[in-house]
Design a protein around this motif. Sequence first.
Motif, PDB file in Angstrom:
ATOM      1  N   SER A 265       6.691   5.149   4.117  1.00 49.96           N
ATOM      2  CA  SER A 265       5.306   5.161   4.133  1.00 49.96           C
ATOM      3  C   SER A 265       4.478   5.275   5.510  1.00 49.96           C
ATOM      4  N   TYR A 266       3.524   6.136   5.602  1.00 51.88           N
ATOM      5  CA  TYR A 266       2.869   6.377   6.983  1.00 51.88           C
ATOM      6  C   TYR A 266       1.746   5.466   6.773  1.00 51.88           C
ATOM      7  N   PRO A 267       1.447   4.657   7.858  1.00 47.03           N
ATOM      8  CA  PRO A 267       0.575   3.238   7.966  1.00 47.03           C
ATOM      9  C   PRO A 267      -0.783   4.073   7.600  1.00 47.03           C
TER      10      PRO A 267
ATOM     11  N   ILE B 161      -1.619   4.865   3.604  1.00 49.29           N
ATOM     12  CA  ILE B 161      -1.458   4.069   2.539  1.00 49.29           C
ATOM     13  C   ILE B 161      -2.708   3.824   1.885  1.00 49.29           C
TER      14      ILE B 161
ATOM     15  N   PHE C  96       7.492  -2.645   1.033  1.00 45.84           N
ATOM     16  CA  PHE C  96       7.105  -1.367   1.908  1.00 45.84           C
ATOM     17  C   PHE C  96       7.841  -1.358   3.125  1.00 45.84           C
TER      18      PHE C  96
ATOM     19  N   ILE D  82       6.996   0.697   6.400  1.00 49.40           N
ATOM     20  CA  ILE D  82       5.992   1.209   7.119  1.00 49.40           C
ATOM     21  C   ILE D  82       6.217   1.195   8.529  1.00 49.40           C
TER      22      ILE D  82
ATOM     23  N   TYR E 181      -3.075  -0.986  11.894  1.00 45.49           N
ATOM     24  CA  TYR E 181      -1.689  -1.421  11.448  1.00 45.49           C
ATOM     25  C   TYR E 181      -1.586  -2.867  11.025  1.00 45.49           C
TER      26      TYR E 181
ATOM     27  N   SER F 280      10.037  -1.938   9.275  1.00 44.41           N
ATOM     28  CA  SER F 280       9.198  -1.107  10.233  1.00 44.41           C
ATOM     29  C   SER F 280      10.351  -0.265  10.952  1.00 44.41           C
TER      30      SER F 280
END
Length: 428
Positions: free
Chosen positions: A224-226, A229, A247, A249, A271, A289
């Motif tokens: 996922s790209y922060p 979402i 997740f 991220i 974030y 992360s």
Amino acid sequence: MNKSDSERIAGILSHFDYVETDNEKEADLLIINTCSIRQLSADKAYSHLGVWGKWKKTRPELKIGICGCVAQQDKNKIRQRAPYVDLIFGTHNIYELPSLIKRVENDEKVCAITNKPVVCDQNDFEIKRKNSVNAWIPIIEGCNNFCTYCVVPFTRGRERSRKLEEIVTEAKKIVSEGFKEITLLGQNVDSYGKDLNDGKTTLANLLRALNKIEGEFRIRFVTSYPSDITDDLIDAVEECDKVCKYFHIPMQSGNSHILEEMNRHYTKSQYYEIVSKIRNRFPDVAITSDFIAGFPGETEEEFQDTLNAIDELELDYSNTAAYSPRVFTKAGKMVDKFLSEEVKYERLDRLNEKNREVCLKSNEKFVGRTLNVLVESKTEKDGKIILNSRADNNKIVHFEDETKDVGDFLDVKITRAQTWCLYGEPVK
Ligand code: SAH
Ligand code: SF4
């Protein structure tokens, strides 16, 4: 993504009667699928190729191929370093392999790198999946983000989403074959569907469609790209009982100035907001992360912000790396801001130390709680069979239970935590 591509390549080759072997030395055709995210991975690929080149001296009929991101990046230059290579193909034309392999079999030296993706219905080809429990499904290829350190947009091209129906067909087949977990793959899964421009193909809707497939299985998605979402995605994760509360991220840095230099489209506080939104919704969620240590120009204080962020966010696990300059990228040209290897690796050591610390803390939170797990494999230790499983939130859980086997779901009460895993007892 590379492992998934390799399974697809092996599947395509099986249409031409190629059979996989575990013994490299007996193969008639060797293909190395390469990664160029950091210099180390690219170097490894070339050194492996060098070993095969030596074998070809005594077995000239041996065919050698190279594909993936290093191939896409270096193209014909590969021939200068490894003239014995028979087949070079890129990330955009795996599905051109049927015609390429014929040419190689006719002793032609082939270099097929294209910037125009070969489009097809992937369900027309076999996939030789390595794992019997989890199956990967790529849903989107490429990336439009151009983070300044990253070579991916150059090696994998712009975003291209697979059709929702094609993915559902693949998933149905996977479930009917007995797989228990599906992992949806993409460099930025939140972008899924944007290029299709139909207003309805989104990751959230894909999850909803997959969740309707009957059977006992679960669904994950990475990466996922922060800032991409959406609330709709979080809603879908909540609505869909088969979707794991997990997740991944990547934050990359805990400092807003470095994030800007990296061309990441969010600040440190944005974030933080995303993480707290997700944690408020799902109490047992794990959030993991990626971080880079020693980005060009990063000061000690800016690096400290990364360590603080990992602490404050109570991240469950992070992949870490020292910054590696990449060809074509903006950061790769910031030569006068490069930090010494010594500084980068010293920061990486501290990053890893922090990671170990928070991982243990995160695991300790689960002691005394019950997690639903899927058994992935078995190992024998001191005469006992240990089941190795993964919880819904991606935590690794080991336990003993003679009545359970690989592919089974069950509830396990956590009794002990270590840095990288949990131990527990089945709930009867
Ligand atoms: N699409 C994902 C990550 C893909 S690359 C994302 O946006 O986060 C996987 C990870 O490799 C990245 O998250 C980053 O942490 C790391 N990485 C990428 N380029 C790198 C480089 N030049 N040096 C060091 N690490 C890098
Ligand atoms: Fe690379 Fe950034 Fe795209 Fe991830 S989002 S693949 S780090 S360019």
